[in-house]
Scaffold this active site. Structure first.
Site, PDB file in Angstrom:
ATOM      1  N   TRP A   1       0.846  -1.304  -0.102  1.00  0.00           N
ATOM      2  CA  TRP A   1      -0.077   0.028   0.204  1.00  0.00           C
ATOM      3  C   TRP A   1       0.878   1.252   0.098  1.00  0.00           C
ATOM      4  O   TRP A   1       0.768   2.119  -0.823  1.00  0.00           O
ATOM      5  CB  TRP A   1      -1.042  -0.087   1.146  1.00  0.00           C
ATOM      6  CG  TRP A   1      -1.797   1.378   1.154  1.00  0.00           C
ATOM      7  CD1 TRP A   1      -2.972   1.416   0.651  1.00  0.00           C
ATOM      8  CD2 TRP A   1      -1.644   2.561   1.640  1.00  0.00           C
ATOM      9  NE1 TRP A   1      -3.540   2.388   0.790  1.00  0.00           N
ATOM     10  CE2 TRP A   1      -2.784   3.350   1.367  1.00  0.00           C
ATOM     11  CE3 TRP A   1      -0.528   3.186   2.253  1.00  0.00           C
ATOM     12  CZ2 TRP A   1      -2.669   4.710   1.895  1.00  0.00           C
ATOM     13  CZ3 TRP A   1      -0.549   4.442   2.620  1.00  0.00           C
ATOM     14  CH2 TRP A   1      -1.464   5.359   2.354  1.00  0.00           C
TER      15      TRP A   1
ATOM     16  N   TYR B   1       1.093   4.094  -3.017  1.00  0.00           N
ATOM     17  CA  TYR B   1       0.794   5.289  -2.791  1.00  0.00           C
ATOM     18  C   TYR B   1       1.905   6.386  -3.261  1.00  0.00           C
ATOM     19  O   TYR B   1       1.468   7.279  -3.822  1.00  0.00           O
ATOM     20  CB  TYR B   1       0.171   5.363  -1.396  1.00  0.00           C
ATOM     21  CG  TYR B   1      -0.313   6.809  -1.101  1.00  0.00           C
ATOM     22  CD1 TYR B   1      -1.546   7.175  -1.361  1.00  0.00           C
ATOM     23  CD2 TYR B   1       0.651   7.750  -0.371  1.00  0.00           C
ATOM     24  CE1 TYR B   1      -2.093   8.241  -1.126  1.00  0.00           C
ATOM     25  CE2 TYR B   1      -0.087   9.133  -0.337  1.00  0.00           C
ATOM     26  CZ  TYR B   1      -1.330   9.152  -0.402  1.00  0.00           C
ATOM     27  OH  TYR B   1      -2.047  10.725  -0.257  1.00  0.00           O
TER      28      TYR B   1
ATOM     29  N   ASP C   1      -6.664  -0.955   0.139  1.00  0.00           N
ATOM     30  CA  ASP C   1      -7.047   0.029   0.897  1.00  0.00           C
ATOM     31  C   ASP C   1      -8.806  -0.014   1.314  1.00  0.00           C
ATOM     32  O   ASP C   1      -9.501  -0.510   0.527  1.00  0.00           O
ATOM     33  CB  ASP C   1      -6.827   1.123  -0.248  1.00  0.00           C
ATOM     34  CG  ASP C   1      -7.169   2.341   0.603  1.00  0.00           C
ATOM     35  OD1 ASP C   1      -6.566   3.046   1.012  1.00  0.00           O
ATOM     36  OD2 ASP C   1      -8.505   3.045   0.358  1.00  0.00           O
TER      37      ASP C   1
END
Length: 547
Positions: free
Chosen positions: A459, A463, A479
């Protein structure tokens, strides 16, 4: 040509199929602004080059030549059109999509790497020889890195001449030219006017105050630095300002950022740590009038040599070079995403004004809410940020540099030891070059390097790749906000493969759907204070992952 005809032409064609000279000429005939920045046309009978949407009389087909970049048109001997100002168009979204040498080089040149480090520096960052870079760029774009950087410097010079009262000599060096002679020759070649004449024409035409005597006199007293450099940052197609400004407002870090005003008339302000000094950027949300396609921006810079870099960072933050038509073509036909695109046309995928800052903030936001992440970031800024020489409103600091955080104790944050170690590890990797977040960095290599760091999972790496590197094709299936958005849209994570190469935009539509659902639930609760409004546990936790 009527507006209705232009609208029909826009619906009929897409960027992907305008690849032949005949199809490009059709785009020119219809003055289709969707293709501004995608290609340029030179007119042999006048010696000028234009954007496809130029309002001038359409030239005959046999008198038109097409070029992939403004630099290529300039290299062929064409000067910039004074009516359509082709040097001020949005950048091509192709460079954000492409991960090859040419795409990476274009992102680096836009960031000013050639101006600061030369072609050798560009080649070193790309991992190729200068000869290979020159050959590939020339073969595909019709211009090498020097010519591409020259075109960008000329645009910067025009902006400074027309919007500031700086003496011409200072404009030359602030634009990145090595000498006044080179500056004068370039301006004459591209705009068919001397720098002084270009400035005076701007003043007569009402485009800027720079040519007036009183403005030149104020430059001796710091007038340009006080007022800042006013800019209109162009974008193509619809632009969901409310979504972008709302996204940034929810994440404002006190001391480094602030949002003034109410929705619809907000101004986002932030500090910038730039190669030659610091600066402050101000961008207005003000809704555009018909025919306008830009954001109003003011840059207050300690050193005007940072203008090009500052502009590109703001453009990346607000995703101004995006191609909403291509995104809508790919995602609009999807049964789940189609209604979301119809509800919020022109939604963007905001990038980052400072990639290192974004990386640290991504770690700070792991497994906590957006509000909690803002609080931690504010503490970090107060403890380790560099104070501005003169505070500007609530803007007081630059975000801490990676080198300052690499060995910092971080006890002020009140975080678990493991999270503090992760911040120090990421900061050290950024400081020593183990992880590279430059605009032209190899995205696959960078993500692999991030995942090798303790405390960085898919994640966080994804990101960073989406926002710090501006990758338009990132999806974060784990997410919480995305999962809730998928449920609201009636979609499954497996469908994301069909959303390539625009999965970052799909992700933002899902986040936006979650945000709207939460706002609706809050509004209902506010109107019924005596009742409990049931809400999804996932919705309540969505903000924790939507950093």
């Amino acid at each position: 040509m009527s507006d209705s005809r232009q609208s029909r032409a826009g619906r009929r064609r897409t960027l992907g199929n305008v690849t032949t000279e005949d199809s490009r000429y059709e785009a020119v005939r219809s003055r289709d602004a969707r293709f501004d920045g995608v290609f340029f046309l030179g007119v042999t009978t006048t010696g000028i080059y234009c954007r496809p949407s130029c309002p001038a009389v359409t030239p005959k087909r046999e008198n038109v030549r097409f070029y992939p970049t403004a630099a290529a048109a300039q290299g062929a001997g064409f000067r910039a059109c004074r009516r359509c100002r082709p040097d001020a168009v949005p950048g091509s979204a192709e460079w954000n999509v492409r991960a090859d040498l040419v795409g990476r080089a274009m992102r680096m040149i836009s960031d000013g790497v050639v101006d600061r480090e030369g072609v050798a520096g560009l080649a070193r960052k790309l991992g190729y020889s200068a000869r290979q870079v020159q050959r590939q760029l020339t073969a595909e774009l019709g211009a090498g890195p020097v010519a591409l950087a020259r075109a960008q410097r000329a645009h910067t010079a025009r902006v400074l001449l027309q919007t500031t009262p700086l003496p011409v000599t200072e404009v030359a060096f602030a634009s990145g030219f090595a000498s006044v002679r080179q500056f004068n020759d370039t301006v004459r070649d591209i705009y068919a006017r001397t720098p002084t004449a270009l400035r005076e024409a701007s003043a007569r035409g009402g485009h800027g105050p720079a040519g007036r005597p009183e403005a030149r006199e104020s430059a001796q007293h710091g007038g340009a630095a006080v007022s800042g450099v006013p800019l209109r940052l162009a974008y193509r197609g619809p632009y969901a300002k409310g979504q972008v400004f709302g996204f940034l407002e929810r994440r404002v870090v006190p001391g480094v950022e602030e949002m003034r005003g109410e929705p619809g008339a907000r101004t986002y302000r932030r500090t910038l740590n730039l190669p030659y000094g610091s600066g402050v950027a101000e961008i207005d949300e003000r809704h555009a009038r018909d025919g306008e396609g830009w954001l109003e921006c003011r840059l207050h810079l300690g050193d005007l040599r940072d203008l090009t870099t500052a502009v590109q960072r703001v453009r990346r933050l607000f995703d101004l070079d995006a191609d909403p038509y291509a995104v809508a073509e790919r995602l609009g036909g999807d049964s789940a995403l189609g209604p979301l695109l119809a509800r919020t046309p022109g939604l963007r995928s905001p990038g980052a004004a400072d990639a290192h800052e974004l990386a640290v903030r991504a770690v700070l936001g792991q497994q906590i809410s957006v509000g909690a992440a803002r609080t931690l970031a504010a503490k970090l800024v107060a403890a380790y940020g560099k104070p501005l020489a003169v505070p500007d409103g609530t803007l007081t600091h630059l975000f801490p540099e990676a080198g300052a955080l690499a060995q910092a104790p971080l006890g002020e944050l009140g975080m678990p030891d493991s999270r503090r170690r992760t911040i120090r590890t990421v900061a050290e990797a950024l400081a020593d070059g183990t992880v590279v977040l430059d605009p032209g960095a190899d995205r696959e290599e960078t993500e692999h390097a991030l995942l090798n760091l303790p405390g960085i999972g898919p994640w966080t790496a994804g990101y960073m790749r989406m926002r710090a590197l501006g990758d338009p094709d990132v999806f974060l299936p784990g997410d919480v906000g995305v999962r809730h958005g998928l449920a609201l849209a009636g979609a499954e994570a497996g469908q994301a493969e069909s959303w390539r190469p625009w999965r970052s935009y799909a992700l933002h539509h899902l986040w936006h759907a979650t945000t709207l659902a939460e706002e609706t639930a809050s509004a209902q609760k506010a109107t019924r204070p005596g009742e409990k409004v049931r809400s999804s546990r996932a919705a309540a936790r969505a903000a924790a992952a939507d950093v």
